[in-house]
Design a protein around this motif. Structure first.
Motif, PDB file in Angstrom:
ATOM      1  N   PRO A  85       0.829  -1.220   0.000  1.00  7.40           N
ATOM      2  CA  PRO A  85       0.000   0.000   0.000  1.00  7.40           C
ATOM      3  C   PRO A  85       0.857   1.262   0.000  1.00  7.40           C
ATOM      4  N   ILE A  86       1.687   1.417  -1.027  1.00  6.17           N
ATOM      5  CA  ILE A  86       2.645   2.512  -1.039  1.00  6.17           C
ATOM      6  C   ILE A  86       1.994   3.870  -1.211  1.00  6.17           C
ATOM      7  N   GLU A  87       0.748   3.905  -1.642  1.00  8.33           N
ATOM      8  CA  GLU A  87       0.089   5.192  -1.828  1.00  8.33           C
ATOM      9  C   GLU A  87      -0.859   5.524  -0.676  1.00  8.33           C
ATOM     10  N   SER A  88      -0.866   4.699   0.358  1.00  6.63           N
ATOM     11  CA  SER A  88      -1.726   4.962   1.502  1.00  6.63           C
ATOM     12  C   SER A  88      -1.020   5.932   2.449  1.00  6.63           C
ATOM     13  N   THR A  89      -1.191   7.209   2.198  1.00  4.24           N
ATOM     14  CA  THR A  89      -0.536   8.231   3.023  1.00  4.24           C
ATOM     15  C   THR A  89      -0.992   8.144   4.468  1.00  4.24           C
ATOM     16  N   ALA A  90      -2.287   7.878   4.672  1.00  2.00           N
ATOM     17  CA  ALA A  90      -2.824   7.782   6.037  1.00  2.00           C
ATOM     18  C   ALA A  90      -2.138   6.655   6.803  1.00  2.00           C
ATOM     19  N   LEU A  91      -1.921   5.513   6.123  1.00  2.42           N
ATOM     20  CA  LEU A  91      -1.249   4.382   6.771  1.00  2.42           C
ATOM     21  C   LEU A  91       0.184   4.739   7.136  1.00  2.42           C
ATOM     22  N   ILE A  92       0.879   5.399   6.213  1.00  2.00           N
ATOM     23  CA  ILE A  92       2.272   5.771   6.472  1.00  2.00           C
ATOM     24  C   ILE A  92       2.367   6.731   7.655  1.00  2.00           C
ATOM     25  N   ILE A  93       1.505   7.753   7.671  1.00  2.00           N
ATOM     26  CA  ILE A  93       1.521   8.723   8.768  1.00  2.00           C
ATOM     27  C   ILE A  93       1.175   8.041  10.081  1.00  2.00           C
ATOM     28  N   GLY A  94       0.175   7.164  10.042  1.00  2.00           N
ATOM     29  CA  GLY A  94      -0.211   6.435  11.260  1.00  2.00           C
ATOM     30  C   GLY A  94       0.922   5.602  11.808  1.00  2.00           C
ATOM     31  N   GLN A  95       1.633   4.899  10.920  1.00  3.79           N
ATOM     32  CA  GLN A  95       2.780   4.100  11.353  1.00  3.79           C
ATOM     33  C   GLN A  95       3.874   4.980  11.938  1.00  3.79           C
ATOM     34  N   MET A  96       4.151   6.078  11.268  1.00  3.11           N
ATOM     35  CA  MET A  96       5.204   6.976  11.730  1.00  3.11           C
ATOM     36  C   MET A  96       4.910   7.468  13.148  1.00  3.11           C
ATOM     37  N   LEU A  97       3.681   7.906  13.387  1.00  2.70           N
ATOM     38  CA  LEU A  97       3.310   8.427  14.708  1.00  2.70           C
ATOM     39  C   LEU A  97       3.323   7.329  15.763  1.00  2.70           C
ATOM     40  N   PHE A  98       2.743   6.174  15.411  1.00  2.00           N
ATOM     41  CA  PHE A  98       2.661   5.091  16.390  1.00  2.00           C
ATOM     42  C   PHE A  98       4.038   4.625  16.828  1.00  2.00           C
ATOM     43  N   PHE A  99       4.917   4.363  15.872  1.00  2.00           N
ATOM     44  CA  PHE A  99       6.222   3.825  16.235  1.00  2.00           C
ATOM     45  C   PHE A  99       7.141   4.898  16.821  1.00  2.00           C
ATOM     46  N   ALA A 100       6.900   6.165  16.487  1.00  2.00           N
ATOM     47  CA  ALA A 100       7.641   7.235  17.161  1.00  2.00           C
ATOM     48  C   ALA A 100       7.253   7.269  18.643  1.00  2.00           C
ATOM     49  N   LEU A 101       5.964   7.183  18.914  1.00  2.00           N
ATOM     50  CA  LEU A 101       5.504   7.153  20.309  1.00  2.00           C
ATOM     51  C   LEU A 101       6.003   5.904  21.026  1.00  2.00           C
ATOM     52  N   PHE A 102       6.083   4.803  20.278  1.00  2.00           N
ATOM     53  CA  PHE A 102       6.559   3.560  20.877  1.00  2.00           C
ATOM     54  C   PHE A 102       8.020   3.702  21.294  1.00  2.00           C
TER      55      PHE A 102
END
Length: 560
Positions: free
Chosen positions: A323-340
């Motif tokens: 899902p390389i064009e799923s910007t929402a997924l990419i942003i969600g992953q970035m935020l989640f793993f940054a918080l992790f």
């Protein structure tokens, strides 16, 4: 104390970095390699769908002229289509024939080709052919600079019009489907649509001046699945094709050598012992010897890429897609793993006291633990036949670990880190007084025993800082890890940068009740004005000053 303003600086830094990561960098390359790796590690997953058969035209035309090659190749295509028609007449013909061949502006065998195509159409067997969108540009396809009318001038229009058999509304691009791809090391990107400007569309009154050239692979699969909507396109904007080793396609590959009867005996298996079965199969036809994409380290036949693309689209429910064009997924992953990463760092910093003075190590551990969790997440998503985009997420995790380390460093400079209480005593002094300090303070304290008979754990730079170690950070973290700070205040003491840093940091920690200060002064005049309010032992007034220090250590609750 750390202020909200200081925290806001870190948050703004993170947000700006995240925005840059989203907009800059070829992160898809990392995602592409992960996709290729994931496809290669699927257990018992064939790389080519069982419904696909590949036919190699097997040309043997060395030394032939260009006209002779075109004549023989087109005759071979006609013979092959006629052989398929014979099977279709007894209901054992192919489901579709896909020619990864393009027909240039040449009348050779035109009538026979059109007859063979129409014959198969009447037998309910569709025939597709590739349309070369690079026909007028030898090196690169610059979409904006290529006109449809120029492309048409290079193609045999009559043959492509004969291929326009589907129930779709007829338009200028009917029967014309591209097989263009962008292969790299282990995968190929296969775009779905291209649009080319046409002057002819304006002449016939078409409001849209652009002509649609669809993906050959997508068109075949969509037609055969009788899909009214392009469901595959909703899944992905473009196909990411896992490219196997060339040997893996041989089990479903055959070479065509026409005989007088034009039966299945004309097809010889590339793998000894196999007999061709085209009954309700998708037959892909190409010339892998002459149609080759050079990747530098390896050469991949273009027809194989088309075969893998069709297979990939047929298996899109079970094969991996990204899902390389799923910007929402990419942003969600970035935020989640940054918080992790931040959460792991904070927990380690707060509860593992032995690591508090090793912020870089905590950052590394936090990143690695988060990386492990990312791997678990990747495996979970993999079970749903999808690959996560990881490039920007990995970069964000790394940036967050660095920011966490720097944030922890601020704990040091502001003196609010709890510390591991690794040392009972920290001795601070000017190196101009080193001999005196060693003889009159360090040696007596080294010989001192607590009420329980234990030795003191002493931070003394000569003994505690090794050669090559970062001096400043080492002594600052030593103060954070100490219970009692003993500055030896001489005339030159507070004028030395390191001594001043040590005293200032220790005082901040004493205000936070994280450390006790027990100064020893050469005289009252040596004590800096800002610290004259602290009780200190004057060696001129109290000749037995070390005994006074030892008695205070005996009564210290944290020293046993």
């Amino acid at each position: 104390m750390l202020t909200l303003k200081r925290l806001a600086i870190y948050l703004v830094t993170f947000v700006v970095t995240a925005i840059l990561l989203l907009s800059v960098g070829n992160w898809k390359q990392i995602d592409t390699y992960l996709t290729a790796f994931s496809n290669k590690t699927i257990d018992n997953q064939p790389i080519v769908n069982d419904d696909i058969v590949f036919v190699d035209l097997a040309p043997d035309m060395l030394g032939e002229s260009t006209c002779a090659i075109i004549q023989k190749k087109r005759q071979k295509v006609v013979d092959m289509l006629d052989a398929f028609a014979k099977e279709a007449e007894v209901s054992k013909g192919p489901k579709a024939v896909v020619l990864d061949l393009w027909f240039s502006r040449d009348s050779t065998q035109r009538k026979n080709l059109i007859r063979a195509i129409q014959n198969l159409r009447e037998l309910k067997t569709p025939v597709y052919a590739a349309y070369n969108i690079n026909a007028s540009n030898e090196n690169n396809v610059e979409i904006d600079s290529i006109g449809f009318d120029n492309l048409e001038a290079n193609h045999d229009v009559d043959i492509y019009n004969a291929l326009s058999y589907t129930s779709d509304s007829i338009h200028l691009g009917s029967g014309r489907y591209h097989a263009y791809s962008f292969p790299i090391t282990n995968v190929a990107f296969y775009e779905f649509d291209y649009w080319f400007k046409s002057e002819f569309s304006e002449l016939i009154g078409d409001e849209n001046p652009y002509v649609l050239i669809e993906s050959l692979a997508l068109k075949v699969v969509t037609d055969l699945e009788k899909s009214k909507t392009r469901s595959h396109e909703k899944k992905r904007r473009g196909s990411i094709i896992p490219m196997a080793t060339l040997d893996e396609i041989m089990s479903s590959s055959y070479m065509f050598f026409p005989d007088s009867t034009l039966t299945l005996n004309s097809f010889l298996s590339a793998k000894e012992g196999n007999v061709i079965d085209i009954d309700h199969k998708i037959v892909v036809v190409g010339d892998p010897q002459n149609d080759v994409v050079d990747l530098g380290s390896i050469a991949i036949p273009g027809p194989y890429i088309l075969t893998w693309a069709i297979s990939d689209l047929l298996d899109y429910n079970i094969r991996l897609n990204l899902p390389i064009e799923s910007t929402a997924l990419i942003i969600g992953q970035m935020l989640f793993f940054a918080l992790f990463v931040v959460m792991i760092y904070a927990l380690l910093f707060k509860y593992v006291k032995s690591l508090q003075t090793k912020p870089i190590l905590i950052a590394i551990i936090s990143f690695l633990l988060s990386l492990l969790f990312l791997y678990v997440y990747y495996k979970v998503i993999l079970s749903f036949n999808a690959v996560i985009p990881v490039g920007q997420t990995l970069a964000t995790m790394l940036v967050t670990a660095v920011l966490s380390w720097h944030f922890a460093y601020k704990f040091l400079t502001t003196g609010v880190a709890e510390g591991s209480e690794k040392y009972d005593v920290f001795i601070s002094y000017s190196h101009g007084n080193s001999e005196w300090v060693k003889k009159n303070v360090y040696e007596p304290l080294k010989a001192f025993r607590t009420p329980k008979g234990n030795k003191l754990k002493i931070f003394f730079d000569v003994k505690s800082i090794g050669i090559g170690e970062p001096f400043t950070s080492k002594y600052m973290w030593g103060i954070v890890d100490s219970k009692v700070f003993i500055p030896i205040i001489s005339e030159e003491y507070y004028g030395k940068n390191h001594c001043k840093n040590e005293m200032d940091l220790a005082y901040k920690r004493s205000v936070e009740k994280l450390l006790d200060i027990k100064p020893i002064a050469f005289s009252y005049q040596c004590v800096p004005d800002i610290y004259t309010h602290i009780n200190f032992v004057d060696i001129n007034v109290n000749k037995d000053f070390i005994k006074a220090i030892e008695e205070s250590l005996n009564s210290h609750k944290g020293i046993a």
